[in-house]
Scaffold this active site. Sequence first.
Site, PDB file in Angstrom:
ATOM      1  N   HIS A  18      -7.585  -2.204   0.364  1.00  0.00           N
ATOM      2  CA  HIS A  18      -7.844  -3.029   1.570  1.00  0.00           C
ATOM      3  C   HIS A  18      -7.374  -4.469   1.394  1.00  0.00           C
ATOM      4  CE1 HIS A  18     -10.065   0.204   3.386  1.00  0.00           C
ATOM      5  NE2 HIS A  18     -10.941   0.250   2.399  1.00  0.00           N
TER       6      HIS A  18
ATOM      7  N   HIS B 151     -10.673   5.928   3.367  1.00  0.00           N
ATOM      8  CA  HIS B 151     -10.373   4.798   4.256  1.00  0.00           C
ATOM      9  C   HIS B 151      -8.880   4.488   4.260  1.00  0.00           C
ATOM     10  CE1 HIS B 151     -14.562   4.289   2.752  1.00  0.00           C
ATOM     11  NE2 HIS B 151     -14.798   3.961   4.012  1.00  0.00           N
TER      12      HIS B 151
HETATM   13  C1  OKP Z   1     -13.528   0.795   0.171  1.00  0.00           C
HETATM   14  B1  OKP Z   1     -12.588   1.928  -0.218  1.00  0.00           B
HETATM   15  C2  OKP Z   1     -21.442   0.601   4.108  1.00  0.00           C
HETATM   16  C3  OKP Z   1     -20.222  -0.046   4.744  1.00  0.00           C
HETATM   17  C4  OKP Z   1     -19.029   0.160   3.885  1.00  0.00           C
HETATM   18  C5  OKP Z   1     -17.014  -0.958   3.134  1.00  0.00           C
HETATM   19  C6  OKP Z   1     -16.263   0.276   2.798  1.00  0.00           C
HETATM   20  C7  OKP Z   1     -15.158  -0.055   1.826  1.00  0.00           C
HETATM   21  C8  OKP Z   1     -14.471   1.149   1.279  1.00  0.00           C
HETATM   22  N1  OKP Z   1     -22.408  -0.385   3.746  1.00  0.00           N
HETATM   23  N2  OKP Z   1     -18.020  -0.812   4.149  1.00  0.00           N
HETATM   24  O1  OKP Z   1     -11.638   2.263   0.731  1.00  0.00           O
HETATM   25  O2  OKP Z   1     -13.240   3.092  -0.707  1.00  0.00           O
HETATM   26 ZN    ZN Z   2     -12.553   4.417   0.637  1.00  0.00          ZN
END
Ligand code: OKP
Ligand code: ZN
Length: 343
Positions: free
Chosen positions: A160, A198
Amino acid sequence: MKTVLNPVHARHAASHEFFRGRLVPAHEIPQRADHILAAVQAAGLGPVLEPVDHGLAPIERVHAPRYLRFLEGAHAEWRALGGEGDAFPAVWPVRTLRSDVEPRNFAARMGLYSMDSGTPLTAGSFEAAVAGAQCALTGLDLLHAGERAAYVLTRPPGHHAGADFFGGYCFVNHAAVAAQAARDAGAQRVAILDVDYHHGNGTQAIFYGRGDVFYASLHGDPMTELPFYLGHADETGEGAGEGANLNLPLPAGTDAPRWFAALDRALDRLRAWGPDLLVVSLGVDTYEHDPISHFKLAESDFPEIGRRVAALGRPTLWVQEGGYATEAIGRNVVGVLRGFEQA
Ligand code: OKP
Ligand code: ZN
């Protein structure tokens, strides 16, 4: 397969993250890497190596120097202003506001260089993330030395993180740094396959205008999943990069047959494109019991990912991204890597 382990990953250790207005225990925790390492060793995957320091220059090929300088000093600035614990942004330069001028105010710079409030910035975040990039560069060295593959065991994740912002638990984009370094070392065409739940908005954006690095991702539909504002199917690249970006957004509840059908589409495109080298952003948050994701892969499905990637037949750098079912993460990651090795 050799593993390059980030020896200082635990210096990034957030206690809490924001979730629905509350601070809840962080999901992206040092134990994730501990569980993976234990599984790598239990499976006898191969030697576990320390990274070789390649300096900041290869990281600055991807990230803006002013962003890296900010990140390095941000937590100390936060503390000097009386901030307690981990630092969080609170204000962002959205549409109509300027992001070309770097304000002096600390909170304003936190917002300029970030994407969300879900990414705690801790005293050791910069050090841990930079070391992760060194692991990725060391893994690439192993491929250059003739290894068929290498595994980069690092956290926090990276996909990200954009050229000049952190977010989604990520600070430095290890996969992008490795892909760029591969180009700089002479590879003509590099592909990045992102199988994390993601969409890797940072990776996509870094290479969006370029035809020399293909980014392909299958992921939770951004209409409902982070990063929300990127990752749609109509994003196909621009300029010289037109046609070198492939997004396959999938609905919540996607099961193994539909997920693997999408993986095959991505692999077919990569096969046709013909990369010299493949970087895989390996998130295992596609797991059915992942606490923050909504796909339905079973533990027994993960080796098949490795087998199908192996069929591409390219030197492959596996870079750890997400996966938050901490107790199962090691089995799922090692399942992928053994599937690749045994193919
Ligand atoms: C990072 B990777 C839950 C909300 C999660 C962030 C997710 C990040 C994912 N408290 N928000 O792509 O695994
Ligand atoms: Zn992820």
